[in-house]
Design a protein around this motif. Structure first.
Motif, PDB file in Angstrom:
ATOM      1  N   TYR A  27       0.814  -1.198  -0.081  1.00 50.37           N
ATOM      2  CA  TYR A  27      -0.076  -0.052  -0.092  1.00 50.37           C
ATOM      3  C   TYR A  27       0.844   1.397   0.149  1.00 50.37           C
ATOM      4  CZ  TYR A  27      -3.498   3.179   1.672  1.00 50.37           C
ATOM      5  OH  TYR A  27      -4.520   4.326   1.758  1.00 50.37           O
ATOM      6  N   ALA A  38     -10.159   1.554   1.981  1.00 54.09           N
ATOM      7  CA  ALA A  38     -10.898   0.271   1.369  1.00 54.09           C
ATOM      8  C   ALA A  38      -9.867  -0.566   0.426  1.00 54.09           C
ATOM      9  CB  ALA A  38     -11.932   0.605   0.389  1.00 54.09           C
ATOM     10  N   ILE A  39      -8.731   0.167  -0.204  1.00 50.33           N
ATOM     11  CA  ILE A  39      -7.805  -0.630  -0.761  1.00 50.33           C
ATOM     12  C   ILE A  39      -6.982  -1.544   0.231  1.00 50.33           C
ATOM     13  CG2 ILE A  39      -5.696  -0.461  -2.130  1.00 50.33           C
ATOM     14  CD1 ILE A  39      -7.235   2.055  -3.506  1.00 50.33           C
ATOM     15  N   ARG A  41      -7.665  -2.533   2.947  1.00 50.18           N
ATOM     16  CA  ARG A  41      -8.549  -3.402   3.717  1.00 50.18           C
ATOM     17  C   ARG A  41      -8.447  -4.630   2.748  1.00 50.18           C
ATOM     18  NH1 ARG A  41     -12.986   0.181   5.114  1.00 50.18           N
ATOM     19  NH2 ARG A  41     -14.274  -1.265   4.010  1.00 50.18           N
ATOM     20  N   GLN A  42      -8.685  -4.151   1.565  1.00 50.27           N
ATOM     21  CA  GLN A  42      -8.902  -5.467   0.487  1.00 50.27           C
ATOM     22  C   GLN A  42      -7.338  -6.325   0.523  1.00 50.27           C
ATOM     23  OE1 GLN A  42     -10.156  -3.473  -3.060  1.00 50.27           O
ATOM     24  NE2 GLN A  42     -12.228  -4.078  -2.862  1.00 50.27           N
ATOM     25  N   GLY A  45      -7.011  -8.280   3.631  1.00 55.67           N
ATOM     26  CA  GLY A  45      -7.982  -9.398   3.552  1.00 55.67           C
ATOM     27  C   GLY A  45      -7.453 -10.335   2.490  1.00 55.67           C
ATOM     28  N   LYS A  46      -6.910 -10.116   1.389  1.00 56.33           N
ATOM     29  CA  LYS A  46      -6.513 -11.043   0.559  1.00 56.33           C
ATOM     30  C   LYS A  46      -5.060 -11.625   1.080  1.00 56.33           C
ATOM     31  CE  LYS A  46      -8.349  -8.720  -3.569  1.00 56.33           C
ATOM     32  NZ  LYS A  46      -8.531  -8.843  -4.581  1.00 56.33           N
TER      33      LYS A  46
END
Length: 59
Positions: A27, A38-39, A41-42, A45-46
């Motif tokens: 990031y 949101a990016i 968090r994605q 999560g991945k």
């Protein structure tokens, strides 16, 4: 079964912490004007899903 839940929770918390550090490394190079929480968090999560699946970590 009662002791299993806290242990599993702690395992997942450790994986999530590792996933967060991994996501941070991906990031940070994103230019500030394109960063959105949101990016991040994605990405986290991945990384978490991959870690749970047993994908080896690389630096």
């Amino acid at each position: 079964m009662g002791k299993e839940r806290p242990r599993k929770t702690m395992e997942n918390a450790g994986l999530l912490a590792t996933a967060s550090r991994m996501a941070s490394g991906v990031y940070r190079p994103i230019p500030p004007q394109h960063r959105k929480h949101a990016i991040y968090r994605q990405l986290t999560g991945k990384a978490f899903v991959l870690l749970r699946a047993g994908t080896p970590q690389t630096n």
